[in-house]
Design a protein around this motif. Sequence first.
Motif, PDB file in Angstrom:
ATOM      1  N   LEU A 151      42.082  43.069  47.902  1.00  0.00           N
ATOM      2  CA  LEU A 151      43.462  43.082  47.412  1.00  0.00           C
ATOM      3  C   LEU A 151      44.504  43.032  48.527  1.00  0.00           C
ATOM      4  CD1 LEU A 151      43.152  45.694  44.527  1.00  0.00           C
ATOM      5  CD2 LEU A 151      43.540  43.256  44.294  1.00  0.00           C
ATOM      6  N   GLU A 169      43.227  44.326  38.017  1.00  0.00           N
ATOM      7  CA  GLU A 169      43.827  43.070  37.567  1.00  0.00           C
ATOM      8  C   GLU A 169      45.318  43.249  37.259  1.00  0.00           C
ATOM      9  OE1 GLU A 169      41.829  40.447  34.725  1.00  0.00           O
ATOM     10  OE2 GLU A 169      40.080  41.722  35.013  1.00  0.00           O
ATOM     11  N   VAL A 204      40.370  38.998  39.136  1.00  0.00           N
ATOM     12  CA  VAL A 204      41.377  38.909  40.205  1.00  0.00           C
ATOM     13  C   VAL A 204      41.600  37.450  40.583  1.00  0.00           C
ATOM     14  CG1 VAL A 204      41.750  39.358  42.662  1.00  0.00           C
ATOM     15  CG2 VAL A 204      41.042  41.211  41.154  1.00  0.00           C
TER      16      VAL A 204
END
Lengths: 117, 253
Positions: free
Chosen positions: B146, B184, B229
């Motif tokens: 991320l 998400e 993602v």
Amino acid sequence: MDSLLNVTTVLSVVLMLLVLVSLRRAHIRVEYSVSWLLAAAAMLVLSRARPVLDFITRRFGIPDTPLTLFLMAGSVFLIMFFRFSVIISHLRDDNIALAQRVAILEFHVRNLGSHEE
Amino acid sequence: MIRPSGPDSLLVIVPALNEEGAIAGVVKSIHAHVPGVPVIVIDDCSSDGTIAAARAAGAFVLAMPHHLGLGGCVQAGYKLAYELGFQHVIRVDGDGQHDPRDIPRVFERLRVSGCDLVIGSRFVEQGGVHFGLVRSFGIRFFRLVLRPILGKAVHDPTSGFVGVNERALAVFSRSFPLEYPEIEALVVLQRRRFSFEEVPCKMHPRTTGRSSITALKSLYYIAHVLLGVFVNVLKFDGRRHWINPNPPGGSDG
């Protein structure tokens, strides 16, 4: 080879009959039966048209004619499974949205009821 | 009747599934630490007495007609909050692991910082809590994944202790990941140039019931969320905002 094609023919006919009976009993909707009927018809035609199968086998350099039949059947069913996965995904999204809406409306109704009391 | 009170209205939502043993304590603790703030328990079709226990403890209950999973359940809460006109919503899990004493801190950060989402993070301070090997690996893995996507580090991407403001609420009420939503959801917001911050929070060990997350499920979780993602990254509408995730006056895209 011929006995294999005969088995495929019988399987195709059984599949078509199964779909038609399911349609008659309303176990499957018409829009979802079309893909199965087309796939069964395609398998039936290919298993009865040996020259067509031989031509495809030579054209694509596939080593064996039965392999051609199963590759084609496999491809058709993979596409159908994907199509049904798309349909199921849409149905699941719709189902969740409806369930949420029902829950929210019930929440409002319950709170209106308790407010009036 | 549940109504937002003023421009800084707050609603606490508590998704719960078969949390009969813990839910009353969670609701009472929330009421004790943020008095006057309405609490809605979103029951995901529990088979035990979760609904009755929540109502007895003074919570409103949004009861799902059938099991929707965590994402569907939380989104129902966001939809209701958005329709009712709440400005801020904080989600606290119904198993009693989140400490309601942290709610005022999350709310304050949400209100003052102007960011759209605040994560109650278990790892910002004090080394955090200890999970099993697979879960720890998953959390570390998603931190790494991320980091470039969000443009900043996130310590606790899987935390369910999350506060959102009205703008994020508007987005989530329309679009929210249905399974394993936390990670998400961060990407969904980042794609719209929304900002997030983390606030250190405590996490208690579970006292009743048992976690549904096994090692095998953790591996499935990693694969599922990773796909989610990247799907969200692929949905990217072409505007590049990798560098500055918090521009002034960002709007819902």
